[in-house]
Motif scaffolding. Structure first.
Motif, PDB file in Angstrom:
ATOM      1  N   PRO A 242       0.834  -1.214   0.000  1.00 46.39           N
ATOM      2  CA  PRO A 242       0.000   0.000   0.000  1.00 46.39           C
ATOM      3  C   PRO A 242       0.865   1.261   0.000  1.00 46.39           C
ATOM      4  CG  PRO A 242      -0.725  -1.555   1.691  1.00 46.39           C
ATOM      5  CD  PRO A 242       0.564  -2.079   1.172  1.00 46.39           C
ATOM      6  N   LYS A 243       0.413   2.269  -0.707  1.00 49.91           N
ATOM      7  CA  LYS A 243       1.153   3.520  -0.768  1.00 49.91           C
ATOM      8  C   LYS A 243       1.010   4.289   0.540  1.00 49.91           C
ATOM      9  CE  LYS A 243       2.318   2.825  -5.047  1.00 49.91           C
ATOM     10  NZ  LYS A 243       3.716   2.394  -5.353  1.00 49.91           N
ATOM     11  N   GLY A 244       2.095   4.975   0.895  1.00 46.47           N
ATOM     12  CA  GLY A 244       2.062   5.841   2.057  1.00 46.47           C
ATOM     13  C   GLY A 244       1.949   7.291   1.634  1.00 46.47           C
ATOM     14  N   SER A 245       2.413   8.186   2.496  1.00 42.95           N
ATOM     15  CA  SER A 245       2.291   9.618   2.213  1.00 42.95           C
ATOM     16  C   SER A 245       3.596  10.240   1.735  1.00 42.95           C
ATOM     17  CB  SER A 245       1.825  10.355   3.480  1.00 42.95           C
ATOM     18  OG  SER A 245       2.742  10.135   4.551  1.00 42.95           O
ATOM     19  N   HIS A 246       4.715   9.491   1.824  1.00 44.12           N
ATOM     20  CA  HIS A 246       6.024  10.045   1.478  1.00 44.12           C
ATOM     21  C   HIS A 246       6.153  10.145  -0.048  1.00 44.12           C
ATOM     22  CE1 HIS A 246      10.322  10.541   3.089  1.00 44.12           C
ATOM     23  NE2 HIS A 246      10.309  10.990   1.841  1.00 44.12           N
ATOM     24  N   THR A 247       6.383  11.368  -0.546  1.00 45.55           N
ATOM     25  CA  THR A 247       6.468  11.590  -1.987  1.00 45.55           C
ATOM     26  C   THR A 247       7.920  11.666  -2.461  1.00 45.55           C
ATOM     27  OG1 THR A 247       6.359  13.986  -1.720  1.00 45.55           O
ATOM     28  CG2 THR A 247       4.274  12.810  -2.018  1.00 45.55           C
ATOM     29  N   TYR A 248       8.113  11.355  -3.742  1.00 40.33           N
ATOM     30  CA  TYR A 248       9.437  11.413  -4.357  1.00 40.33           C
ATOM     31  C   TYR A 248       9.253  11.600  -5.858  1.00 40.33           C
ATOM     32  CZ  TYR A 248       8.754   6.713  -6.275  1.00 40.33           C
ATOM     33  OH  TYR A 248       8.276   5.633  -6.980  1.00 40.33           O
ATOM     34  N   LEU A 249      10.342  11.922  -6.544  1.00 34.36           N
ATOM     35  CA  LEU A 249      10.310  12.035  -7.999  1.00 34.36           C
ATOM     36  C   LEU A 249      10.827  10.739  -8.604  1.00 34.36           C
ATOM     37  CD1 LEU A 249      11.660  15.651  -8.646  1.00 34.36           C
ATOM     38  CD2 LEU A 249       9.306  14.836  -8.868  1.00 34.36           C
ATOM     39  N   ASN A 250      10.002  10.115  -9.439  1.00 34.44           N
ATOM     40  CA  ASN A 250      10.445   8.878 -10.070  1.00 34.44           C
ATOM     41  C   ASN A 250      11.297   9.179 -11.311  1.00 34.44           C
ATOM     42  OD1 ASN A 250       8.670   9.479 -12.173  1.00 34.44           O
ATOM     43  ND2 ASN A 250       7.047   8.142 -11.373  1.00 34.44           N
ATOM     44  N   SER A 251      11.677   8.130 -12.032  1.00 32.12           N
ATOM     45  CA  SER A 251      12.593   8.307 -13.177  1.00 32.12           C
ATOM     46  C   SER A 251      11.969   9.109 -14.308  1.00 32.12           C
ATOM     47  CB  SER A 251      13.046   6.940 -13.699  1.00 32.12           C
ATOM     48  OG  SER A 251      13.823   6.284 -12.730  1.00 32.12           O
ATOM     49  N   GLN A 252      10.638   9.193 -14.335  1.00 35.30           N
ATOM     50  CA  GLN A 252       9.958   9.985 -15.358  1.00 35.30           C
ATOM     51  C   GLN A 252       9.774  11.438 -14.922  1.00 35.30           C
ATOM     52  OE1 GLN A 252       8.717   6.720 -14.506  1.00 35.30           O
ATOM     53  NE2 GLN A 252      10.064   6.131 -16.201  1.00 35.30           N
ATOM     54  N   GLY A 253      10.303  11.766 -13.726  1.00 37.24           N
ATOM     55  CA  GLY A 253      10.161  13.122 -13.215  1.00 37.24           C
ATOM     56  C   GLY A 253       8.795  13.394 -12.623  1.00 37.24           C
ATOM     57  N   GLU A 254       8.022  12.341 -12.394  1.00 35.20           N
ATOM     58  CA  GLU A 254       6.670  12.484 -11.855  1.00 35.20           C
ATOM     59  C   GLU A 254       6.700  12.344 -10.334  1.00 35.20           C
ATOM     60  OE1 GLU A 254       4.599  10.197 -15.673  1.00 35.20           O
ATOM     61  OE2 GLU A 254       5.032   9.132 -13.793  1.00 35.20           O
ATOM     62  N   LEU A 255       5.831  13.097  -9.669  1.00 34.49           N
ATOM     63  CA  LEU A 255       5.697  12.976  -8.223  1.00 34.49           C
ATOM     64  C   LEU A 255       4.928  11.696  -7.915  1.00 34.49           C
ATOM     65  CD1 LEU A 255       6.555  14.710  -5.758  1.00 34.49           C
ATOM     66  CD2 LEU A 255       4.184  15.536  -5.674  1.00 34.49           C
ATOM     67  N   ALA A 256       5.524  10.822  -7.109  1.00 34.53           N
ATOM     68  CA  ALA A 256       4.909   9.531  -6.781  1.00 34.53           C
ATOM     69  C   ALA A 256       5.030   9.299  -5.280  1.00 34.53           C
ATOM     70  CB  ALA A 256       5.589   8.409  -7.565  1.00 34.53           C
ATOM     71  N   LYS A 257       4.385   8.234  -4.822  1.00 35.87           N
ATOM     72  CA  LYS A 257       4.397   7.927  -3.388  1.00 35.87           C
ATOM     73  C   LYS A 257       5.101   6.595  -3.139  1.00 35.87           C
ATOM     74  CE  LYS A 257       0.261  10.533  -2.088  1.00 35.87           C
ATOM     75  NZ  LYS A 257      -1.081  10.471  -1.452  1.00 35.87           N
ATOM     76  N   LEU A 258       5.904   6.585  -2.077  1.00 38.48           N
ATOM     77  CA  LEU A 258       6.595   5.370  -1.649  1.00 38.48           C
ATOM     78  C   LEU A 258       5.640   4.496  -0.842  1.00 38.48           C
ATOM     79  CD1 LEU A 258       9.956   7.058  -0.613  1.00 38.48           C
ATOM     80  CD2 LEU A 258       9.648   5.408  -2.473  1.00 38.48           C
ATOM     81  N   PRO A 259       5.991   3.236  -0.617  1.00 42.55           N
ATOM     82  CA  PRO A 259       5.110   2.369   0.164  1.00 42.55           C
ATOM     83  C   PRO A 259       4.968   2.871   1.595  1.00 42.55           C
ATOM     84  CG  PRO A 259       7.241   1.326  -0.181  1.00 42.55           C
ATOM     85  CD  PRO A 259       7.195   2.523  -1.078  1.00 42.55           C
ATOM     86  N   ASP A 260       3.851   2.552   2.205  1.00 36.51           N
ATOM     87  CA  ASP A 260       3.621   2.911   3.598  1.00 36.51           C
ATOM     88  C   ASP A 260       4.762   2.355   4.447  1.00 36.51           C
ATOM     89  OD1 ASP A 260       1.809   3.727   5.920  1.00 36.51           O
ATOM     90  OD2 ASP A 260       2.135   1.588   6.304  1.00 36.51           O
ATOM     91  N   SER A 261       5.432   3.233   5.178  1.00 38.30           N
ATOM     92  CA  SER A 261       6.666   2.837   5.868  1.00 38.30           C
ATOM     93  C   SER A 261       6.422   1.770   6.933  1.00 38.30           C
ATOM     94  CB  SER A 261       7.341   4.064   6.489  1.00 38.30           C
ATOM     95  OG  SER A 261       6.490   4.700   7.421  1.00 38.30           O
ATOM     96  N   GLU A 262       5.293   1.841   7.639  1.00 39.22           N
ATOM     97  CA  GLU A 262       5.027   0.855   8.690  1.00 39.22           C
ATOM     98  C   GLU A 262       4.732  -0.518   8.092  1.00 39.22           C
ATOM     99  OE1 GLU A 262       2.113   2.074  11.506  1.00 39.22           O
ATOM    100  OE2 GLU A 262       3.185   3.905  12.089  1.00 39.22           O
ATOM    101  N   SER A 263       3.928  -0.553   7.043  1.00 40.18           N
ATOM    102  CA  SER A 263       3.634  -1.831   6.387  1.00 40.18           C
ATOM    103  C   SER A 263       4.893  -2.432   5.775  1.00 40.18           C
ATOM    104  CB  SER A 263       2.579  -1.634   5.297  1.00 40.18           C
ATOM    105  OG  SER A 263       1.387  -1.120   5.824  1.00 40.18           O
ATOM    106  N   PHE A 264       5.683  -1.561   5.194  1.00 39.37           N
ATOM    107  CA  PHE A 264       6.935  -1.977   4.566  1.00 39.37           C
ATOM    108  C   PHE A 264       7.872  -2.596   5.604  1.00 39.37           C
ATOM    109  CE2 PHE A 264      10.577  -0.248   1.651  1.00 39.37           C
ATOM    110  CZ  PHE A 264      10.745  -1.518   1.111  1.00 39.37           C
TER     111      PHE A 264
END
Length: 673
Positions: A242-264
């Motif tokens: 499941p996705k969490g709230s932490h955002t990052y830029l992926n290789s396409q330069g798009e803003l995306a979300k990393l997995p939920d840190s607790e579940s991960f």
């Protein structure tokens, strides 16, 4: 003041001095004295002082002396041609590196993984070591102060965590852990000695090269705060969570979300907690396939690793393996450049998942950042693609049979290859001490005959009891998952090359490049290892040196029994005496070391093995970790025409094999029987 108080107070005083001065101090700074080890009592493998290694081609001292008389010979044995000389200084450096060098992994383990953030930390380890009052231990136990839940398991306050960490007599640190102190910052790194040296429980002496059979790497890592950073070793895929709230830029330069840190974190912790003590997943293939930690009795034991993946280059592939431990296995960031090809995970996602919850805020990914750019800013080794001290090989970002991820371990101010070559030269001198518990020489002699009659010698032949072949998994039948570990790497392979040892680190501009020959290992074995001719890969024929020190057995470490797990009936036959003392559930998972004799009987007797496999398979954690102890169905039991006495004699022979075997079977005997 008692002597052991001084042992602890003096280092503390020294550390305070360094903290005040601001200079970094590393403990331990030197290896243990050989007087603390069994090494002076062993029959060592030939050190080969004055001999040369030319990218895997050995040259004896006698041959080298002859070659050095001619210009052509001097060119052949020159560093520019890839040659290194085996010297006392090189071997001494290898021993020092083995015990003290982390090659920079203290940063990823401390600042990213957070190995000191949980209940196993500097304070709790120091308290536990102080409680030993200077005495050695093979299992540093750390009590929990409070209830904790890790990976879905709750550990109650007062629980004693069996770490499997070995502490030598009078030591302030566990064997194989290195403390780095700079200012007020304490980091802990790992050296080779953590897994490949052990304390003898009866004498307290160090067995150099022996496996630390009960080191619980899975537990140690699961207790960290950001174990998720090591997800590459587990099969947990951040794209499937499941996705969490932490955002990052992926290789396409798009803003995306990393997995939920607790579940991960919980998912990765669950995998690490499923690993049996004495096992570790060093493959980095995004599959959960831990294997037993092998010993470092490496002389003439090529190819190296369980599937023979290190088979060319200096010391017949041993230096490639030693490099890989730090340049690949221990640092997941080193495969980020090829994460899409290897794992189907975008490079930015791959790195972002590692850094989103780093222990040290300096290494924690900011919101909306591009992970590769962030890593480039904080990486303490900016010339390396990862945290550890490495150099890019000529084919990087591609790889080769010589450098599995296109990187080589390197130490600044030393020639290329020296760090790994020194450890190889020293490891190749190691041997187990004689098994002092064997007294029946006649049984050993009879067992050698059975070894031939049963056909063991067909594969386990020669002075070091291996024919060096890689056997297809479909033939040997052992647990298949680990054999797949090298299969994906071949898509990155190019012709193997290296920089010669005439080049120093850091690399100059446009350094010379030389080819690494592949003719020292049969192509058929290479093809099996990397799935070219065998889709399921294979496993190499292990040598048999020091079997009495290396229980449990097989690559997954699944063949195990306690001494009271078996009984001998009146008719001489052996049977299960206690079902709760067989397999890993009856031994290491209960904090009981497997008995070598009982475990070898499990290996060669099909009735006993069947019950043991059932015990392993009934354990959910072992099932998840792909550990069951199956395969290698080469029996020495009644159905194969052998008596219980024959079986016992064979086991006595196997337990007797050190580096100066009392009996050395001749392969030709097997042909006439």
């Amino acid at each position: 003041m008692k002597w052991f108080s001084l042992i602890f107070i003096l280092p503390i005083v020294a550390v305070i001095g360094f903290l005040v001065s601001g200079v970094e101090v590393v403990l331990p700074a030197t290896p243990p004295s050989e007087a603390m080890t069994y090494t002076p009592m062993t029959q060592p493998a030939p050190p080969g002082i004055g001999s040369y290694d030319v990218l895997g081609h050995p040259v004896s001292k006698e041959e080298a002396d002859r070659l050095l008389q001619t210009e052509a010979g001097r060119d052949y044995l020159s560093p520019e041609n890839g040659a290194i000389e085996i010297t006392d200084e090189l071997i001494d450096l290898g021993r020092k590196n083995f015990y003290t060098e982390t090659f920079g992994n203290e940063v990823i383990f401390t600042d990213v993984v957070g190995i000191l953030d949980g209940p196993i930390n500097i304070a709790s380890m120091t308290k536990a070591i102080l409680a030993l009052k200077g005495q050695p231990t093979t299992n540093l136990q750390i009590p929990l102060k409070e209830d904790i839940t890790v990976g879905g398991q709750t550990f109650k306050a007062g629980t004693m965590l069996n770490t499997g960490l070995d502490v030598p007599k009078g030591s302030v640190l566990p064997l194989g852990l290195s403390n780095h102190l700079s200012g007020t910052k304490v980091r802990v790194g790992v050296t080779c000695a953590l897994c490949h040296a052990a304390i003898d429980g009866k004498t307290g002496a160090i067995l150099e090269g022996a496996t630390n059979n009960d080191i619980d790497a899975g537990l140690l890592l699961a207790m960290a705060s950001n174990t998720a950073a090591l997800y590459r070793q587990t099969g947990v895929n951040p794209l499937e969570l499941p996705k969490g709230s932490h955002t990052y830029l992926n290789s396409q330069g798009e803003l995306a979300k990393l997995p939920d840190s607790e579940s991960f974190e919980e998912a990765v912790d669950q995998v690490f907690l499923s690993w049996a003590p004495g096992n570790f997943d060093s493959s980095g293939d995004q599959i959960d396939n831990p294997s037993q930690i092998p010993p470092s009795y490496t002389h003439d034991a090529w190819p190296y690793s369980w599937s023979g993946g290190s088979s060319i280059g200096w010391f017949h592939g041993l230096s490639s393996l030693n490099s890989r431990v730090f340049a690949f296995n221990a640092d997941p960031t080193t495969t980020a450049e090829n994460s899409e090809k290897l794992y189907g995970i975008d490079k930015e996602t791959f790195l972002g998942a590692i850094f989103q919850n780093s222990s040290n805020s300096k290494f924690r990914l900011p919101e909306g950042a591009k992970p590769s750019e962030f890593f480039a800013r904080v990486n303490p080794t900016p010339d390396s693609p990862g945290f550890d001290q490495t150099i890019k090989m000529p084919e990087y970002p591609n790889a080769s049979l010589f450098a599995a991820n296109g990187l080589m371990l390197a130490t600044p101010a030393l020639p290329v290859g020296t760090a790994a070559n020194a450890m190889s030269a020293w490891q190749n001198t190691l041997a187990p001490p004689p098994n002092e518990f064997l007294s029946d020489s006649e049984a050993v002699q009879r067992g050698a005959v059975i070894f031939n009659q049963a056909g063991c010698v067909d594969c386990h032949s020669g002075r070091y009891f291996t024919n060096h072949e890689v056997i297809p998994q479909r033939e040997v039948g052992t647990q298949p998952e680990r054999a797949k570990a090298s299969l994906g790497l071949k898509k990155l392979f190019q012709d193997p090359t290296t920089y010669p040892p005439s080049v120093q680190v850091p690399l100059p501009e446009n350094p010379p490049v030389i080819p690494v020959p592949t003719d020292i290992t049969p192509q058929r074995s290479i093809d099996v290892t990397f799935g070219i001719t065998e889709p399921k890969g294979g496993y190499k024929v292990q040598h048999l040196i020091g079997l009495y020190l290396t229980a449990p057995y097989l690559h997954d470490g699944g063949v195990a029994a306690a001494a009271d797990g078996l009984r001998q009936d009146a008719d001489g036959k052996f049977a299960i005496a206690n079902p709760d003392r067989i397999g890993l559930p009856g031994t290491l998972l209960q904090g009981i070391n497997p008995d070598p004799e009982a475990s070898l009987r499990m290996l060669v007797d099909r009735r006993l093995r069947e019950a043991m496999i059932a015990s392993n398979r009934a354990n959910p954690s072992l099932k998840r970790a792909n550990i069951d102890g199956r395969g290698h169905d080469y029996w020495v039991d009644e159905e194969a025409g052998f008596t219980p006495g024959d079986q016992s004699d064979l086991i006595q022979f196997l337990l007797s094999i050190d580096d100066d075997p009392e009996v050395l079977p001749e392969p030709k005997l097997a042909q006439g029987l």
